[in-house]
Design a protein around this motif. Structure first.
Motif, mmCIF file in Angstrom:
data_model
loop_
_atom_site.group_PDB
_atom_site.id
_atom_site.type_symbol
_atom_site.label_atom_id
_atom_site.label_comp_id
_atom_site.label_asym_id
_atom_site.label_seq_id
_atom_site.Cartn_x
_atom_site.Cartn_y
_atom_site.Cartn_z
ATOM 1 N N VAL A 128 0.872 -1.171 0.000
ATOM 2 C CA VAL A 128 0.000 0.000 0.000
ATOM 3 C C VAL A 128 0.911 1.224 0.000
ATOM 4 O O VAL A 128 1.675 1.436 0.947
ATOM 5 C CB VAL A 128 -0.940 0.036 1.221
ATOM 6 N N PHE A 129 0.852 1.996 -1.073
ATOM 7 C CA PHE A 129 1.642 3.219 -1.170
ATOM 8 C C PHE A 129 0.754 4.407 -0.809
ATOM 9 O O PHE A 129 -0.315 4.589 -1.400
ATOM 10 C CB PHE A 129 2.182 3.407 -2.590
ATOM 11 N N VAL A 130 1.211 5.218 0.136
ATOM 12 C CA VAL A 130 0.446 6.373 0.604
ATOM 13 C C VAL A 130 1.151 7.646 0.150
ATOM 14 O O VAL A 130 2.150 8.057 0.726
ATOM 15 C CB VAL A 130 0.292 6.350 2.136
ATOM 16 N N ASP A 131 0.654 8.245 -0.942
ATOM 17 C CA ASP A 131 1.273 9.422 -1.563
ATOM 18 C C ASP A 131 2.799 9.268 -1.557
ATOM 19 O O ASP A 131 3.537 10.143 -1.079
ATOM 20 C CB ASP A 131 0.848 10.709 -0.861
ATOM 21 N N ALA A 132 3.233 8.157 -2.101
ATOM 22 C CA ALA A 132 4.624 7.734 -1.954
ATOM 23 C C ALA A 132 5.479 8.147 -3.146
ATOM 24 O O ALA A 132 5.016 8.230 -4.277
ATOM 25 C CB ALA A 132 4.681 6.217 -1.779
ATOM 26 N N ASN A 133 6.746 8.389 -2.864
ATOM 27 C CA ASN A 133 7.731 8.716 -3.892
ATOM 28 C C ASN A 133 8.076 7.483 -4.718
ATOM 29 O O ASN A 133 7.979 6.348 -4.245
ATOM 30 C CB ASN A 133 9.028 9.230 -3.264
ATOM 31 N N VAL A 222 -1.101 -4.268 -5.426
ATOM 32 C CA VAL A 222 -0.492 -2.971 -5.095
ATOM 33 C C VAL A 222 -1.603 -1.918 -5.088
ATOM 34 O O VAL A 222 -2.254 -1.686 -6.110
ATOM 35 C CB VAL A 222 0.598 -2.594 -6.122
ATOM 36 N N TYR A 223 -1.804 -1.319 -3.949
ATOM 37 C CA TYR A 223 -2.844 -0.290 -3.783
ATOM 38 C C TYR A 223 -2.150 1.048 -3.597
ATOM 39 O O TYR A 223 -1.264 1.199 -2.750
ATOM 40 C CB TYR A 223 -3.676 -0.618 -2.543
ATOM 41 N N VAL A 224 -2.538 2.031 -4.401
ATOM 42 C CA VAL A 224 -1.856 3.320 -4.419
ATOM 43 C C VAL A 224 -2.853 4.422 -4.048
ATOM 44 O O VAL A 224 -3.925 4.516 -4.647
ATOM 45 C CB VAL A 224 -1.246 3.608 -5.795
ATOM 46 N N ILE A 225 -2.476 5.240 -3.077
ATOM 47 C CA ILE A 225 -3.293 6.378 -2.655
ATOM 48 C C ILE A 225 -2.529 7.655 -2.976
ATOM 49 O O ILE A 225 -1.400 7.843 -2.513
ATOM 50 C CB ILE A 225 -3.594 6.330 -1.146
ATOM 51 N N GLY A 226 -3.134 8.523 -3.748
ATOM 52 C CA GLY A 226 -2.537 9.817 -4.049
ATOM 53 C C GLY A 226 -3.182 10.918 -3.235
ATOM 54 O O GLY A 226 -4.408 10.975 -3.113
ATOM 55 N N GLY A 227 -2.375 11.786 -2.665
ATOM 56 C CA GLY A 227 -2.881 12.963 -1.970
ATOM 57 C C GLY A 227 -2.913 14.159 -2.911
ATOM 58 O O GLY A 227 -2.396 14.103 -4.028
ATOM 59 N N MET A 228 -3.517 15.230 -2.456
ATOM 60 C CA MET A 228 -3.613 16.454 -3.255
ATOM 61 C C MET A 228 -2.479 17.397 -2.851
ATOM 62 O O MET A 228 -2.607 18.158 -1.881
ATOM 63 C CB MET A 228 -4.971 17.129 -3.038
ATOM 64 N N ARG A 229 -1.371 17.329 -3.559
ATOM 65 C CA ARG A 229 -0.219 18.166 -3.207
ATOM 66 C C ARG A 229 -0.568 19.657 -3.286
ATOM 67 O O ARG A 229 0.005 20.477 -2.572
ATOM 68 C CB ARG A 229 0.947 17.858 -4.134
ATOM 69 N N SER A 230 -1.504 20.004 -4.175
ATOM 70 C CA SER A 230 -1.873 21.409 -4.306
ATOM 71 C C SER A 230 -2.450 21.969 -3.012
ATOM 72 O O SER A 230 -2.307 23.156 -2.712
ATOM 73 C CB SER A 230 -2.892 21.593 -5.438
ATOM 74 N N ARG A 231 -3.102 21.119 -2.218
ATOM 75 C CA ARG A 231 -3.653 21.574 -0.928
ATOM 76 C C ARG A 231 -2.527 22.037 -0.002
ATOM 77 O O ARG A 231 -2.595 23.106 0.605
ATOM 78 C CB ARG A 231 -4.449 20.452 -0.256
ATOM 79 N N GLY A 267 0.449 11.226 -12.402
ATOM 80 C CA GLY A 267 1.337 10.421 -13.229
ATOM 81 C C GLY A 267 2.328 9.621 -12.401
ATOM 82 O O GLY A 267 2.621 8.453 -12.710
ATOM 83 N N LEU A 268 2.836 10.233 -11.343
ATOM 84 C CA LEU A 268 3.772 9.532 -10.467
ATOM 85 C C LEU A 268 3.095 8.375 -9.742
ATOM 86 O O LEU A 268 3.670 7.287 -9.603
ATOM 87 C CB LEU A 268 4.376 10.510 -9.456
ATOM 88 N N MET A 269 1.874 8.602 -9.257
ATOM 89 C CA MET A 269 1.151 7.536 -8.559
ATOM 90 C C MET A 269 0.879 6.366 -9.506
ATOM 91 O O MET A 269 0.977 5.196 -9.124
ATOM 92 C CB MET A 269 -0.163 8.072 -7.989
#
Length: 314
Positions: A128-133, A222-231, A267-269
């Motif tokens: 599980v990737f959490v807004d991961a690099n 593989v579960y990927v969670i993207g956060g809102m970097r703009s926030r 795109g990165l996620m």
């Protein structure tokens, strides 16, 4: 929920503090969860997620070298060395059950280095990737950008990013998290990790994990969670303007970065999905980078999805 007393695990050069949460697995085949923190982040950042996990699910957190109850390492904290120490911790503890590894931020690089080191062995059950690099993160979305740095100078980032107001930790968990990150020991190790941060990306990129065919993890979920970097960046920008930070040119450049941040992050996620033939991508629309603090239920959803996929495939 307070952390249990740590088990100090000798990995040969020094000892790392490992914390076990939840009951012992009923079978050696039952997956367990292992949480890996981002750069300069306390293991207590996972408290809300741990609290919301299924009651019978075993999970582990650990203090990286030089943090919390762990001893300092004789090794420089490069991503490769941190992955080495993690593999030794799992071996020496020992944790024999299949692992669902949950990683946030820089832990995306650390987990991918762990995969590069250990391969697609039975030890990894899912991720599980959490807004991961990942290896191209700094090339696409440069968090070290000097214009962003100029705008956020002197800003209380926890307030500016809304984390003080929006976190879902209990008061006790939040206080423990802040106390841990305020210790001199933690600050020293954080500085050491930050010194190694930028170089870790080209090192990982040379291993081309995302380009391997078939995918390096096969069909492991593989579960990927993207956060809102703009926030986050918008909050830092507003707080910086209030402080009078930045030239007009720096402010303009920062605004341009903010406007494109979420699309670039998407795109990165998506890049994480290339590790496996079985993946899912969701976005935490009400969170910035620290999804585990503000929407911990989404991280738990990710763990449950991986568990369901493992059960279905078996």
């Amino acid at each position: 929920m307070s952390s249990p007393d740590p088990t100090l695990v000798n990995i040969g050069t020094h000892s790392l503090a490992l914390y076990a949460h939840g009951p012992e697995p009923s079978s050696s085949q039952d997956p367990v969860v292992l949480f890996v923190c981002g750069i300069a982040s306390s293991s207590l950042v996972w408290a809300a997620v741990r609290r919301l996990l299924p009651a019978l699910l075993r999970s582990y957190t650990y203090d990286r070298s030089g943090c919390g109850n762990s001893e300092a390492s004789p090794l420089t904290p490069t991503a490769e060395n941190i992955a080495l120490e993690l593999s030794l911790l799992i071996e020496k503890a020992p944790i024999k059950n299949p692992l669902i590894i949950v990683g946030h931020s820089w832990a995306g690089v650390l987990v991918r280095e762990f995969i590069a080191r250990t391969g697609n062995g039975a030890q990894i059950a899912g991720l599980v990737f959490v807004d991961a690099n990942q290896e191209t993160s700094l090339q696409v979305l440069n968090v070290l950008d000097e214009n962003l740095a100029a705008m956020s100078a002197g800003v209380d980032w926890l307030s500016a990013q809304g984390l003080r107001a929006e976190h879902r930790l209990t008061p006790q968990e939040w206080d423990a998290f802040l106390r841990d990150e305020a210790t001199e020991k933690f600050k020293v190790q954080a500085d050491r990790e930050e010194d190694e941060y930028e170089a870790s990306f080209p090192t990982l990129r040379s291993k081309q994990l995302g380009k391997r065919q078939p995918p390096v993890l096969g069909d492991k979920p593989v579960y990927v969670i993207g956060g809102m970097r703009s926030r986050d960046w918008s909050g830092l920008y507003r707080a910086g303007v209030e402080r009078g930070n930045g030239t007009e040119e720096q402010r303009k450049c920062a605004r341009e970065m903010i406007s494109s941040a979420d699309e670039k992050s998407k795109g990165l996620m998506e890049g994480h999905l290339k590790l496996s033939t079985k993946g899912k991508l969701v976005f935490a629309r009400e969170s910035g980078h620290f999804v585990q603090l503000t929407q911990p239920d989404l991280v738990v959803d990710g763990v449950n999805w991986v568990l369901d996929e493992i059960q279905t495939s078996s």
